[in-house]
Design an enzyme around this catalytic site. Structure first.
Site, PDB file in Angstrom:
ATOM      1  N   GLY A  20       0.898  -1.073  -0.197  1.00  0.00           N
ATOM      2  CA  GLY A  20      -0.122   0.095   0.136  1.00  0.00           C
ATOM      3  C   GLY A  20       0.823   1.163  -0.113  1.00  0.00           C
TER       4      GLY A  20
ATOM      5  N   GLY B 238       0.914   5.970  -0.331  1.00  0.00           N
ATOM      6  CA  GLY B 238       0.009   7.122  -0.384  1.00  0.00           C
ATOM      7  C   GLY B 238       1.071   8.252  -0.185  1.00  0.00           C
ATOM      8  CB  ALA B 239       0.282  11.888   0.251  1.00  0.00           C
ATOM      9  CE1 TYR B 240      -0.027   5.914   4.194  1.00  0.00           C
ATOM     10  CE2 TYR B 240      -1.807   7.407   3.573  1.00  0.00           C
ATOM     11  CZ  TYR B 240      -1.321   5.956   3.475  1.00  0.00           C
ATOM     12  OH  TYR B 240      -2.102   5.197   3.134  1.00  0.00           O
ATOM     13  N   GLY B 241       3.343   7.764   3.261  1.00  0.00           N
ATOM     14  CA  GLY B 241       4.623   6.758   3.270  1.00  0.00           C
ATOM     15  C   GLY B 241       3.886   5.508   2.752  1.00  0.00           C
ATOM     16  CB  THR B 242       5.395   2.555   1.384  1.00  0.00           C
ATOM     17  OG1 THR B 242       5.824   3.817   0.640  1.00  0.00           O
ATOM     18  CG2 THR B 242       5.134   1.629   0.650  1.00  0.00           C
ATOM     19  CB  VAL B 243       1.244  -0.286   3.848  1.00  0.00           C
ATOM     20  CG1 VAL B 243       0.865  -1.248   5.056  1.00  0.00           C
ATOM     21  CG2 VAL B 243       0.562   0.967   4.124  1.00  0.00           C
TER      22      VAL B 243
ATOM     23  CE  LYS C 259      -0.635  -1.317   8.013  1.00  0.00           C
ATOM     24  NZ  LYS C 259      -2.189  -1.432   8.013  1.00  0.00           N
TER      25      LYS C 259
ATOM     26  CG  ASP D   6      -9.747   3.841   3.475  1.00  0.00           C
ATOM     27  OD1 ASP D   6     -10.544   4.054   2.775  1.00  0.00           O
ATOM     28  OD2 ASP D   6      -8.526   3.529   3.449  1.00  0.00           O
TER      29      ASP D   6
END
Lengths: 314, 128
Positions: free
Chosen positions: A16, A18-23, A38, A140
């Site tokens: 996963g 996103g703008a915040y970082g990767t999972v 996370k 979410d």
């Protein structure tokens, strides 16, 4: 929070982003088990981590002490200072290697039994009720983060991160699915824990349909698809603080909900509509949904059992 | 991101359609992603359809994790996914493989309390 302590986790794949970082899916090299990592990058100054981040992490750790069966375990939290002004905070979660999407795909035709759906719904609502009573909203919820173990135990994942992320999220728009979003979010109105009940309603319908209930392609399209099923809300119900007006939607003749979810019983349909209520303040809560007649009804197997017993009495 | 990185991520998220699409576009089923793992090693263990797709395209079933010696069969056994385990065995995964802790898949299934998997692997052993 461990700072620079041993970190026995090896990333094996990105699952996963996103703008915040990767999972990441990762392996704990000490136990051999998979975990989910996370990470969020937070800006730091001389005073260290921002108080908002510390508060959110403390809340997640407090939740962990309850050891709730229907949420994933938070196993570890690590903070690694990257530069003078940036620290990477990594949350290490239990990784359950099956989600509800896969579980539904795997179910042989004609799909899950009524009893199995009730059991999954009870567990989902139980996990959600636990989060909500601790004032954590998921925000979410979708089949991809409702995890199901090989023994059929439901565990919610990806909760409580939304607030950490939103504090630090860059302005880059993240592509997230609209399909489980409630009207108040789509309309840009204020929202709280009822958002998760809406998403749960969508997931409930999907357990029967084995495909999503509302597949909108834009926010307006998503709202239109929702009103085709629940009807256009009245002018009084329409929130006052939003720019999208009610007049932008045709008042559709909406057919009964069972047209969209055919196998649903009368009580099941009633619960579904209480979850898919337009006004978030009128929407049923997780704890009240658990008390709903549909979920309190005895399993078919039990009913059969008691009938047999009854028959034996002369 | 290379095609293999994408294929590994699609496998790890149980995205069957994505895996199909990437294989069609020529992603190497036995390639490794930037973390040095093959798609089968990182797949969502509960996703039997993804396992079958990768194996049917020639994915090698016995690639062990470089750090722990864990094979996909170990992972399926530990997590209790009997359906995926059976597909792996069908494509010649080795039930006798030992990880760096000297455990076989059946040992991990027993430790995790997956009786159905233990029983299946024991029957298989008796049959051979």
């Amino acid at each position: 929070m461990a700072q620079g302590a041993s970190f026995p986790y090896e990333e094996v794949a990105e699952i996963g982003g996103g703008a915040y970082g990767t999972v990441y899916k990762a392996r704990d090299t000490e136990s051999g088990k998979f975990v989910a990592l996370k990470s969020v990058r937070v800006q730091t100054d001389q005073d260290g981590l921002p108080i908002s981040t510390v508060r959110e992490v403390a809340l997640l750790k407090r939740l962990e002490q309850f050891d709730h069966p229907n949420v994933v375990r938070l196993m570890d939290v690590c903070a690694i200072q990257r530069t003078d002004s940036e620290t990477k905070v990594t949350l290490v979660f239990e990784h359950v290697d099956q989600d509800l999407k896969t579980y539904l795909e795997k179910a042989p035709a004609p799909g899950l039994s009524q009893d199995r759906i009730k059991d999954l719904m009870r567990q989902l609502l139980c996990g959600l009720g636990f989060l909500h009573s601790n004032r954590v909203m998921h925000r979410d919820l979708k089949p991809e983060n409702v995890l199901v173990t090989s023994g059929g135990q439901v565990k919610l994942a990806d909760f409580g991160l939304a607030r950490i992320y939103s504090c630090h999220m860059a302005l880059t728009p993240v592509v997230v699915t609209l399909w489980y979003r409630p009207p108040e979010v789509l309309l840009g109105s204020s929202y709280a824990t009822p958002v998760d009940i809406w998403s749960t309603g969508c997931i409930f319908a999907e357990m029967f349909r084995r495909k999503p209930l509302f597949c909108g392609e834009s926010e307006m399209d998503q709202l239109g698809k929702i009103f085709q099923v629940i009807g256009l809300p009245s002018e009084e119900e329409w929130p006052k603080d939003v720019t999208i007006t009610r007049k932008q939607f045709l008042p559709p003749n909406h057919p009964p909900i069972t047209n969209f979810v055919p196998e649903l019983s009368e009580q099941g349909a009633e619960l579904l509509l209480e979850m898919l209520t337009f006004d978030p303040l009128q929407r049923i809560s997780a704890l009240n949904a658990l008390e709903h007649e549909y979920l309190k009804e005895e399993e078919t197997a039990d009913t059969e059992g008691s009938t047999r017993e009854g028959d034996a009495i002369p | 991101m290379t095609l293999v990185d994408d294929l590994a991520s699609a496998a790890a998220t149980g995205n069957t359609a994505g895996v199909e699409d990437l294989l069609r576009r020529g992603a190497d089923v036995n390639g490794v992603n930037k973390y040095g793992r093959t798609p089968l090693q990182v797949m969502m263990m509960g996703s039997t359809p993804v396992a079958r797709l990768l194996l049917a395209r020639g994915s090698r079933p016995n690639v062990a994790d470089s750090s722990t010696g864990t094979t996909p069969l170990h992972d399926a056994a530990r997590e209790g996914f009997l359906d995926t385990l059976r597909v792996l065995l069908e494509f010649k995964a080795d039930p006798g493989a030992r990880d760096h802790f000297n455990s076989r898949p059946v040992d991990l299934a027993r430790q995790s309390g997956h009786d159905d998997v233990v029983e299946f692997l024991k029957l298989l052993e008796e049959a051979n």
